[in-house]
Scaffold this motif. Structure first.
Motif, mmCIF file in Angstrom:
data_model
loop_
_atom_site.group_PDB
_atom_site.id
_atom_site.type_symbol
_atom_site.label_atom_id
_atom_site.label_comp_id
_atom_site.label_asym_id
_atom_site.label_seq_id
_atom_site.Cartn_x
_atom_site.Cartn_y
_atom_site.Cartn_z
ATOM 1 N N LYS A 49 0.786 -1.230 -0.086
ATOM 2 C CA LYS A 49 -0.120 0.045 -0.012
ATOM 3 C C LYS A 49 0.751 1.208 0.031
ATOM 4 O O LYS A 49 0.365 2.314 -0.720
ATOM 5 C CB LYS A 49 -0.741 -0.064 1.273
ATOM 6 N N LEU A 50 2.024 1.277 0.769
ATOM 7 C CA LEU A 50 2.776 2.520 0.775
ATOM 8 C C LEU A 50 3.543 2.559 -0.565
ATOM 9 O O LEU A 50 3.720 3.572 -0.897
ATOM 10 C CB LEU A 50 3.977 2.287 2.078
ATOM 11 N N TYR A 51 3.825 1.433 -1.232
ATOM 12 C CA TYR A 51 4.695 1.452 -2.622
ATOM 13 C C TYR A 51 3.750 2.123 -3.448
ATOM 14 O O TYR A 51 4.484 3.159 -4.348
ATOM 15 C CB TYR A 51 4.846 0.142 -2.801
ATOM 16 N N MET A 52 2.267 1.679 -3.353
ATOM 17 C CA MET A 52 1.630 2.294 -4.651
ATOM 18 C C MET A 52 1.187 3.669 -4.295
ATOM 19 O O MET A 52 1.209 4.492 -4.958
ATOM 20 C CB MET A 52 0.285 1.279 -4.492
ATOM 21 N N LYS A 53 1.127 4.111 -3.112
ATOM 22 C CA LYS A 53 1.001 5.208 -2.604
ATOM 23 C C LYS A 53 2.179 6.284 -2.995
ATOM 24 O O LYS A 53 1.972 7.426 -3.766
ATOM 25 C CB LYS A 53 0.703 5.650 -1.133
ATOM 26 N N ASN A 54 3.318 5.977 -2.963
ATOM 27 C CA ASN A 54 4.584 6.382 -3.310
ATOM 28 C C ASN A 54 4.420 6.728 -4.891
ATOM 29 O O ASN A 54 4.953 7.721 -5.467
ATOM 30 C CB ASN A 54 5.685 5.945 -2.920
ATOM 31 N N THR A 55 4.219 5.509 -5.574
ATOM 32 C CA THR A 55 4.230 5.520 -6.966
ATOM 33 C C THR A 55 3.383 6.512 -7.372
ATOM 34 O O THR A 55 3.676 7.110 -8.554
ATOM 35 C CB THR A 55 3.881 4.074 -7.359
ATOM 36 N N ASN A 56 2.190 6.547 -6.750
ATOM 37 C CA ASN A 56 1.104 7.479 -7.369
ATOM 38 C C ASN A 56 1.241 9.018 -6.997
ATOM 39 O O ASN A 56 0.816 9.914 -7.835
ATOM 40 C CB ASN A 56 -0.269 7.071 -7.160
ATOM 41 N N THR A 57 2.126 9.357 -6.044
ATOM 42 C CA THR A 57 2.257 10.617 -5.813
ATOM 43 C C THR A 57 3.482 11.374 -5.943
ATOM 44 O O THR A 57 3.762 12.659 -6.077
ATOM 45 C CB THR A 57 1.960 10.749 -4.313
ATOM 46 N N LEU A 58 4.711 10.307 -5.977
ATOM 47 C CA LEU A 58 5.873 11.048 -5.995
ATOM 48 C C LEU A 58 5.944 11.248 -7.638
ATOM 49 O O LEU A 58 5.772 10.793 -8.463
ATOM 50 C CB LEU A 58 7.091 10.170 -5.883
ATOM 51 N N ARG A 59 6.665 12.633 -7.909
ATOM 52 C CA ARG A 59 6.757 13.231 -9.010
ATOM 53 C C ARG A 59 7.529 12.317 -10.328
ATOM 54 O O ARG A 59 7.287 12.422 -11.136
ATOM 55 C CB ARG A 59 7.064 14.683 -9.294
ATOM 56 N N GLN A 60 8.736 11.854 -9.568
ATOM 57 C CA GLN A 60 9.519 11.148 -10.304
ATOM 58 C C GLN A 60 9.167 9.568 -10.769
ATOM 59 O O GLN A 60 9.696 8.886 -11.503
ATOM 60 C CB GLN A 60 11.123 10.889 -9.632
ATOM 61 N N LEU A 61 7.655 9.224 -10.083
ATOM 62 C CA LEU A 61 7.242 7.901 -10.264
ATOM 63 C C LEU A 61 6.104 7.867 -10.960
ATOM 64 O O LEU A 61 5.591 6.891 -11.647
ATOM 65 C CB LEU A 61 7.314 7.191 -9.040
ATOM 66 N N SER A 62 5.127 9.084 -10.690
ATOM 67 C CA SER A 62 3.864 9.218 -11.232
ATOM 68 C C SER A 62 3.482 8.890 -12.574
ATOM 69 O O SER A 62 2.684 8.623 -12.977
ATOM 70 C CB SER A 62 3.018 10.348 -10.782
ATOM 71 N N HIS A 63 4.695 9.261 -13.470
ATOM 72 C CA HIS A 63 4.456 9.087 -14.963
ATOM 73 C C HIS A 63 5.007 8.016 -15.344
ATOM 74 O O HIS A 63 5.079 7.593 -16.889
ATOM 75 C CB HIS A 63 5.100 10.184 -15.506
ATOM 76 N N LYS A 64 5.680 7.184 -14.400
ATOM 77 C CA LYS A 64 6.487 5.876 -15.094
ATOM 78 C C LYS A 64 5.410 4.928 -15.320
ATOM 79 O O LYS A 64 4.435 4.499 -14.884
ATOM 80 C CB LYS A 64 7.262 5.448 -14.161
ATOM 81 N N THR A 65 6.002 3.896 -16.309
ATOM 82 C CA THR A 65 5.188 2.709 -16.682
ATOM 83 C C THR A 65 6.228 1.352 -16.472
ATOM 84 O O THR A 65 7.230 1.887 -15.989
ATOM 85 C CB THR A 65 4.869 2.713 -18.131
ATOM 86 N N TYR A 66 5.476 0.074 -16.353
ATOM 87 C CA TYR A 66 6.372 -0.672 -16.469
ATOM 88 C C TYR A 66 7.352 -0.832 -17.168
ATOM 89 O O TYR A 66 8.659 -1.397 -16.586
ATOM 90 C CB TYR A 66 5.492 -2.240 -15.996
ATOM 91 N N ALA A 67 7.282 -0.478 -18.351
ATOM 92 C CA ALA A 67 8.254 -0.689 -19.365
ATOM 93 C C ALA A 67 9.476 0.129 -19.134
ATOM 94 O O ALA A 67 10.705 -0.255 -19.105
ATOM 95 C CB ALA A 67 7.683 -0.279 -20.811
ATOM 96 N N ASP A 68 9.159 1.348 -18.494
ATOM 97 C CA ASP A 68 10.168 2.419 -17.981
ATOM 98 C C ASP A 68 10.996 1.609 -16.904
ATOM 99 O O ASP A 68 12.155 1.872 -17.091
ATOM 100 C CB ASP A 68 9.503 3.591 -17.648
ATOM 101 N N SER A 69 10.455 1.110 -16.135
ATOM 102 C CA SER A 69 11.089 0.515 -14.851
ATOM 103 C C SER A 69 11.822 -0.714 -15.138
ATOM 104 O O SER A 69 13.077 -0.893 -14.993
ATOM 105 C CB SER A 69 10.432 -0.052 -13.630
ATOM 106 N N GLU A 70 11.712 -1.321 -16.505
ATOM 107 C CA GLU A 70 12.335 -2.564 -16.847
ATOM 108 C C GLU A 70 13.385 -2.003 -17.645
ATOM 109 O O GLU A 70 14.611 -2.384 -17.554
ATOM 110 C CB GLU A 70 11.286 -3.425 -17.871
ATOM 111 N N ALA A 71 13.237 -0.936 -18.611
ATOM 112 C CA ALA A 71 14.356 -0.191 -19.243
ATOM 113 C C ALA A 71 15.502 0.136 -18.269
ATOM 114 O O ALA A 71 16.725 0.206 -18.496
ATOM 115 C CB ALA A 71 13.926 0.744 -20.034
ATOM 116 N N ASP A 72 14.963 0.613 -16.925
ATOM 117 C CA ASP A 72 15.684 1.237 -15.963
ATOM 118 C C ASP A 72 16.531 0.035 -15.192
ATOM 119 O O ASP A 72 17.474 0.294 -14.237
ATOM 120 C CB ASP A 72 15.290 2.217 -15.072
#
Length: 340
Positions: A76-99
């Motif tokens: 729940k904390l992970y998803m909250k951070n993912t949806n609210t942090l500016r550096q994560l909110s626009h990222k997709t799964y493919a983006d994270s895989e590429a990183d």
């Protein structure tokens, strides 16, 4: 989840339950990645570690070695951070895989073996075999005032560095209006980004933020060369203000040399020479040396009474002890006086 972003038809509770080991309650990385891929949300190991650390901090009653069994709360904390942090909110799964599942501008942090040691090992994507020791930023509390000042969406480490640099810069940068304050805040944001990129050996990112910081410094008049004629006529009203502006702190180049007393130096004598030179140019009579050093003593006394002398500016000041010799030196013998 479906109602929020139209990705998948799954509720928040089911999202968590589908991502953990039902026997232990721990986060099952592979299951979690499958669900995130379906939701097209990024998976970052460092974000997961931060969520674990955050859960432990928010639930101090849970023993450290049992935190991992609270997988649903961590997710729940992970998803909250993912949806609210500016550096994560626009990222997709493919983006994270590429990183490589590790953010370029973040870190995977692990406590060192010694629990009394507050240092951390930082493992970056670019240097997976290297260990860089940094201070434990988890001891740093991010307050509402900090978020109001710098904005949302930064990491704890970024807030810590921005606060430190802002305090340092505020000691010499005169904040007269909200415009000046915003200029300083903008510079600090960019400068911290540059420093973190440099630490990661990310030259392209470092250069980008360096350019942004320099532009902000120029616009905010944070550099000596940006002092304008208007500043000299308005905001900067005396030499003290100019020296403070030019000398600055770590972020500004020191232009003036650092003067140190020599055994025969006498500030009042130097001032007397300058004043009489100017008076001679204007066909005015010379002022007496005694008038100058009385004025010097008066101003020094006022300064010490107001500010004290914490840095020992007037320690071993040879000015007073040299006066008898100077008065003898500047006395013109009778045979050389005009008219004699």
């Amino acid at each position: 989840m479906f109602a929020l972003d139209k990705k998948i038809n799954i509720c928040k509770d089911c999202f968590g339950k589908s991502s953990i080991n039902p026997d232990t309650g721990e986060v099952d990385i592979e299951k979690f990645k499958v669900v995130l891929r379906q939701a097209d949300k990024p998976f970052y190991l460092d974000n997961l570690q931060s969520s674990i650390n955050q859960y432990q901090k928010e639930h101090s009653d849970v023993p450290a070695d049992e935190v991992k069994y609270h997988g649903e709360g961590i997710i729940k904390l992970y998803m909250k951070n993912t949806n609210t942090l500016r550096q994560l909110s626009h990222k997709t799964y493919a983006d994270s895989e590429a990183d490589g599942f590790v953010q370029k501008n973040s870190t995977v942090l692990k406590k060192t073996g010694d629990k009394t040691n507050h240092s951390l090992k930082k493992i970056t994507k670019q240097k997976s075999d290297d260990e860089v020791i940094i201070l434990d930023e988890e001891e740093f509390e991010v307050t509402k005032d900090m978020i109001d000042l710098f904005g949302e969406g930064y990491t704890r480490l970024e807030y810590k560095k921005m606060v430190k640099k802002y305090k340092e810069m505020s000691e010499t940068y005169v904040i007269q209006t909200n415009i000046h304050k915003e200029a300083l805040v903008t510079y600090v944001r960019f400068k911290v980004k540059e420093e973190l990129a440099t630490a990661r050996d990310d030259v392209a990112e470092a250069q980008k933020w360096y350019t942004a910081a320099q532009n902000a410094a120029e616009q905010g008049k944070l550099t000596a060369k940006s002092i304008s004629k208007e500043d000299l006529q308005g905001g900067l009203v005396n030499f003290s203000d100019i020296f403070k502006m030019v000398e600055g702190t770590k972020e500004r180049i020191k232009i003036f040399p650092e003067f140190k007393y020599q055994p025969k130096d006498a500030a009042d004598f130097i001032i007397w020479c300058y004043i009489n030179y100017e008076r001679n140019l204007n066909n005015m009579p010379e002022v007496s040396y005694k008038d100058i050093y009385h004025f010097y003593d008066e101003k020094k006394k006022e300064y010490v009474e107001m500010y004290g002398d914490p840095y020992g500016i007037f320690n071993d000041d040879p000015t007073e002890e040299n006066r008898p010799a100077i008065e003898k030196f500047i006395t013109v013998p009778p045979e050389f006086r005009d008219g004699d």
